[in-house]
Scaffold this motif. Structure first.
Motif, PDB file in Angstrom:
ATOM      1  N   GLY A   1      31.646  -1.463   5.966  1.00 16.16           N
ATOM      2  CA  GLY A   1      30.181  -0.980   6.447  1.00 16.16           C
ATOM      3  C   GLY A   1      30.102  -0.855   7.980  1.00 16.16           C
ATOM      4  O   GLY A   1      29.141  -1.526   8.569  1.00 16.16           O
ATOM      5  N   GLY A   2      31.016  -0.134   8.678  1.00 15.66           N
ATOM      6  CA  GLY A   2      30.886   0.161   9.990  1.00 15.66           C
ATOM      7  C   GLY A   2      30.337   1.342  10.068  1.00 15.66           C
ATOM      8  O   GLY A   2      29.786   2.090   9.128  1.00 15.66           O
TER       9      GLY A   2
ATOM     10  N   LEU B   1      20.794   2.138  10.715  1.00 13.81           N
ATOM     11  CA  LEU B   1      21.662   2.798   9.687  1.00 13.81           C
ATOM     12  C   LEU B   1      21.492   1.633   8.177  1.00 13.81           C
ATOM     13  O   LEU B   1      21.368   2.173   7.287  1.00 13.81           O
ATOM     14  CB  LEU B   1      22.976   3.031  10.159  1.00 13.81           C
ATOM     15  N   SER B   2      21.580   0.608   8.747  1.00 13.68           N
ATOM     16  CA  SER B   2      21.236  -0.611   7.461  1.00 13.68           C
ATOM     17  C   SER B   2      20.048  -0.498   6.966  1.00 13.68           C
ATOM     18  O   SER B   2      19.968  -0.591   5.673  1.00 13.68           O
ATOM     19  CB  SER B   2      21.527  -1.918   8.072  1.00 13.68           C
TER      20      SER B   2
ATOM     21  N   GLU C   1      17.055   2.317   1.793  1.00 16.48           N
ATOM     22  CA  GLU C   1      16.216   3.137   1.369  1.00 16.48           C
ATOM     23  C   GLU C   1      16.636   3.914   0.214  1.00 16.48           C
ATOM     24  O   GLU C   1      15.812   4.471  -0.777  1.00 16.48           O
ATOM     25  CB  GLU C   1      15.746   4.046   2.471  1.00 16.48           C
ATOM     26  N   TYR C   2      17.714   3.679  -0.247  1.00 16.80           N
ATOM     27  CA  TYR C   2      18.608   4.665  -1.030  1.00 16.80           C
ATOM     28  C   TYR C   2      18.639   3.680  -2.343  1.00 16.80           C
ATOM     29  O   TYR C   2      19.498   2.568  -2.324  1.00 16.80           O
ATOM     30  CB  TYR C   2      19.880   5.408  -0.687  1.00 16.80           C
TER      31      TYR C   2
ATOM     32  N   LEU D   1      26.024  -5.963   7.809  1.00 15.84           N
ATOM     33  CA  LEU D   1      26.534  -4.352   7.710  1.00 15.84           C
ATOM     34  C   LEU D   1      26.512  -4.182   9.246  1.00 15.84           C
ATOM     35  O   LEU D   1      25.753  -4.460  10.282  1.00 15.84           O
ATOM     36  CB  LEU D   1      25.470  -3.525   7.028  1.00 15.84           C
ATOM     37  N   GLY D   2      27.280  -2.956   9.533  1.00 15.58           N
ATOM     38  CA  GLY D   2      27.237  -2.590  10.880  1.00 15.58           C
ATOM     39  C   GLY D   2      28.671  -2.582  11.520  1.00 15.58           C
ATOM     40  O   GLY D   2      28.857  -1.754  12.527  1.00 15.58           O
TER      41      GLY D   2
END
Ligand SMILES: Cc1cc2nc3c(=O)[nH]c(=O)nc-3n(C[C@H](O)[C@H](O)[C@H](O)COP(=O)(O)OP(=O)(O)OC[C@H]3O[C@@H](n4cnc5c(N)ncnc54)[C@H](O)[C@@H]3O)c2cc1C
Ligand code: SF4
Ligand code: SF4
Ligand code: FES
Lengths: 161, 491
Positions: free
Chosen positions: B126-127, B183-184, B189-190, B153-154
């Protein structure tokens, strides 16, 4: 030795690369100098200048300033990720004004006395902050410096109280 | 107890979570929710976390991202736990491991539940590359599972405080940690993206099944059967051979960056940085922001490796950049107390009599990154050793597919570059996966073509990144060539 060996650029190198504005322009009022001599993939300055004064065709070309269009507003100074943009104003009789980026503590305030540093981190005198504002926590600090130091001073250090 | 936490920082606000207490060798340690166990221990002065199995030498924090095994400890009876990527929890018991663990200790893990899931796309990592890939695929209606071994994450973005270069289309001008936050948040949201943090992808099995060990309070053995897989595992910092390099205080520069920028823990008082690539230069600047004195930055080559603008930033604040210099020795009892630098001639031989002793407690190594490609090797992907890419990397098509069909690579794992190219490669890989899944329209195909063109013919043409481009060219092949490679005809 070139700037890639030393980590700082000499005024002559800036001159040879055509990165310094003409003297008459400097004396008319504030104008930006981009000390960004290497072709890196970046075009942030081109997008943030409200006056479209910075030109670049391919993303990796070095930024070229249109000294006629640049009004020296300083909007680009705290947004350049390379901290390579400096606004210089030689229109005042006794002092030069330099607007430069600053990301340290203590926070700058108008009227503060600061230590002036050259590109090698050497102390070259003292200056006074005349204006400070920030963009996303990078400060754009305008300092007044002795007039003959306009091409030397590129950072300030604020001593802890 | 000493306190190394940073409370005021020019760029970062450390909004620390709830206070939690845990036990370390029966001592009560106070920490904040969100900290890793190692960060919490480091903050109160611990520096030795393990001992080497044979000689009993002290082991300190090194990578801080779960890649180096320097910090293996026993957490609530579970041995071999990497405490640098294990979050603190109320009441847990942590013990140093002192060498190899006894397998009988691992009994707790024997009755871990196995869960099977099926998905269109599994994203491992999750980069920037993995997050972008997951988002693009989900936007186009794919069902996505995202696993990340860190609990946050990130990837490396979470510790990057500088404003990004590159194109505005890929977050140029925004600070790295903010990009990670943006982004996280989007990922959440999905409802067609299912995220497992603290989940380590341990192996690739027949029929596209990937095993994932989910750690923490509710451990799981997750078996993901995926039609397509994008593995974006990032990279590890390379180590350097010199006397005393095992001492706590010798750390990856990125390890120090993680401590100070992600957790707000000052890694030391006085540092020397070895290596002048962008990571070394950027981190030297960030050390100054965190109140660490940088005594020098040593570079064995005659030229600075990273971009001039990054070097100029630290140089004008008085940091010495010593080209043709490297470290020869770190010394100290249980941690670094001194470092010795020496000048090197043009044949990379040390010049006698040029030793400089520095009074430092940190020696930060930033001599390059090494792609994390164990996963591809285990899956049987055809690999190639490419020095310009950082080491062994899988051969892939222009669409990022490896020789293992439906297994894609993106980001640093495909060869070291930086976050902007990681985003772009992640997106290309996702678009390729969509085409394979039959979820890709003409628009997907066109977008992919445009991105490939921009990446190779514009972005990577910048002189400062052309070496990386050359490296990646050596391992990028057409679909036809890949077909041959798959049947054993190597070019
Ligand atoms: C410590 C460090 C510091 C860096 N600092 C900078 C910097 O300041 N500036 C800069 O420009 N570049 C920096 N870089 C370069 C950086 O690697 C890239 O900018 C970019 O983050 C690469 O993106 P990525 O998505 O490929 O990998 P990463 O960002 O590394 O993300 C990979 C992710 O995969 C996860 N993962 C790995 N293996 C597994 C597995 N088996 N199972 C599940 N999940 C897994 C990891 O937890 C991680 O979250 C740094 C690199 C490192 C290693
Ligand atoms: S100083 Fe203002 S006008 Fe000049 S280049 Fe920067 S943003 Fe544009
Ligand atoms: S924004 Fe700064 S670093 Fe980027 S091209 Fe412009 S001057 Fe150079
Ligand atoms: S694995 Fe924890 S410090 Fe490297």
């Amino acid at each position: 030795m070139s700037y890639k060996e030393k980590g700082y650029i000499e005024p002559e190198e800036l001159e040879n690369l055509g990165l310094l504005p003409p003297r008459e322009r400097l004396e008319k009022g504030p104008v930006v100098i981009a000390e960004c001599p290497e072709e890196i993939p970046c075009n942030i300055c081109v997008h943030v200048c409200p006056f479209k004064a910075i030109k670049m065709d391919k993303i990796y070309e070095i930024p070229r300033i249109d000294w006629g269009k640049c009004i020296g507003c300083g909007v680009c100074v705290p947004q350049c990720p390379g901290q390579a943009l400096f606004v210089v104003d030689l229109s005042k009789p006794s002092q030069a004004l330099i607007t430069l980026p600053y990301e340290f503590l203590p926070r700058p305030e108008k009227g503060m006395r600061v230590i002036l540093l050259n590109r090698r981190g050497e102390h070259v005198g003292e200056g006074v902050i005349v204006k400070a504002w920030q963009h996303d926590r990078t400060w754009a600090v305008t300092v007044s410096v002795p007039k003959d130091k306009w091409l030397e001073v590129r950072a300030v250090w604020i001593p802890e109280k | 107890m000493p306190d190394y936490r940073i409370y005021e920082h020019p760029i970062l606000d450390f909004r620390r979570g709830r206070r939690v207490k845990f036990y370390y060798r029966d001592k009560v340690i106070e920490a904040y929710e969100g900290e890793s166990i190692l960060a919490a221990l480091y903050a109160v002065g611990y520096r030795v976390f393990n001992r080497s199995p044979k000689l009993g030498l002290p082991r300190g924090a090194y990578c801080m991202i779960g890649k180096c095994s320097s910090c293996l400890s026993i957490v609530d009876g579970v041995p071999n736990t990497r405490i640098c990527i294990e979050p603190v929890r109320e009441g847990i018991h942590v013990e140093p491991q002192e060498g190899l663990a006894d397998i009988r200790m691992a009994r707790k893990q024997e009755n871990v539940e196995t869960v099977k899931v099926e998905t269109d796309l599994l994203v491992v990592g999750g980069g920037p590359a993995g997050l972008k890939a997951a988002l693009v695929a989900a936007e186009h209606g794919a069902d996505v599972v995202l696993v990340n071994d860190h609990y946050v994450l990130g990837g490396q973005l979470v510790k990057q405080t500088h404003k990004f270069f590159g194109s505005r289309d890929y977050f140029g001008g925004t600070r790295g940690f903010r990009i990670a936050e943006i982004l996280s948040k989007k990922i959440k949201e999905y409802n067609n993206i299912h995220v497992y943090t603290n989940g380590f992808a341990y192996g690739y099995f027949k029929d596209g099944v990937v095993g994932v060990a989910v750690h923490g309070e509710h451990p799981l053995n997750l078996l993901v059967k995926a039609k397509t897989i994008i593995a974006a595992l990032g990279a590890a910092e390379k180590g350097l051979d010199f006397e005393g390099n095992y001492l706590p205080g010798v750390m990856g520069a990125g390890g120090a960056q993680t401590l100070m920028n992600q957790y707000g823990v000052r890694p030391g008082d006085r540092a020397v940085v070895v290596g002048s690539g962008n990571v070394g230069l950027i981190i030297a600047y960030q050390l100054l922001q965190a109140g660490v004195k940088v005594e020098a930055l040593a570079e064995i080559l005659p030229r600075i490796g990273g971009w001039f603008v990054h070097a100029a930033k630290i140089r004008r604040l008085g940091v010495k950049i010593l080209t043709r210099h490297s470290i020869v020795r770190a010394a100290g009892l249980e941690r670094v107390e001194k470092a010795v630098l020496q000048a090197y001639d043009e044949h990379f031989r040390p010049i006698p009599g040029t030793e400089k002793e520095l009074d430092v407690d940190l020696v930060l190594i930033s001599i390059g990154l090494q792609p994390d490609t164990k996963f591809f090797a285990q899956a049987g992907a055809v690999m190639k050793w490419v020095p310009e890419a950082g080491g062994l990397v899988p051969i892939r098509t222009w669409g990022q597919e490896t020789s293992v069909e439906n297994l894609f690579v993106a980001g640093d794992a495909s060869g070291i570059e930086e976050a902007t190219t990681a985003f772009i490669e992640g997106e290309i890989a996702a678009l390729s996966a969509l085409l394979k899944l039959g979820l890709g329209s003409k628009e997907v195909e066109e977008r992919r073509g445009k991105l490939i063109d921009f990446l190779w013919n514009e972005y990577r043409m910048a002189p400062v990144v052309r070496r990386a481009r050359e490296g990646k060219l050596k391992v990028t092949v057409s679909e036809e060539e890949m077909k041959k490679i798959r049947v054993g005809e190597y070019p």
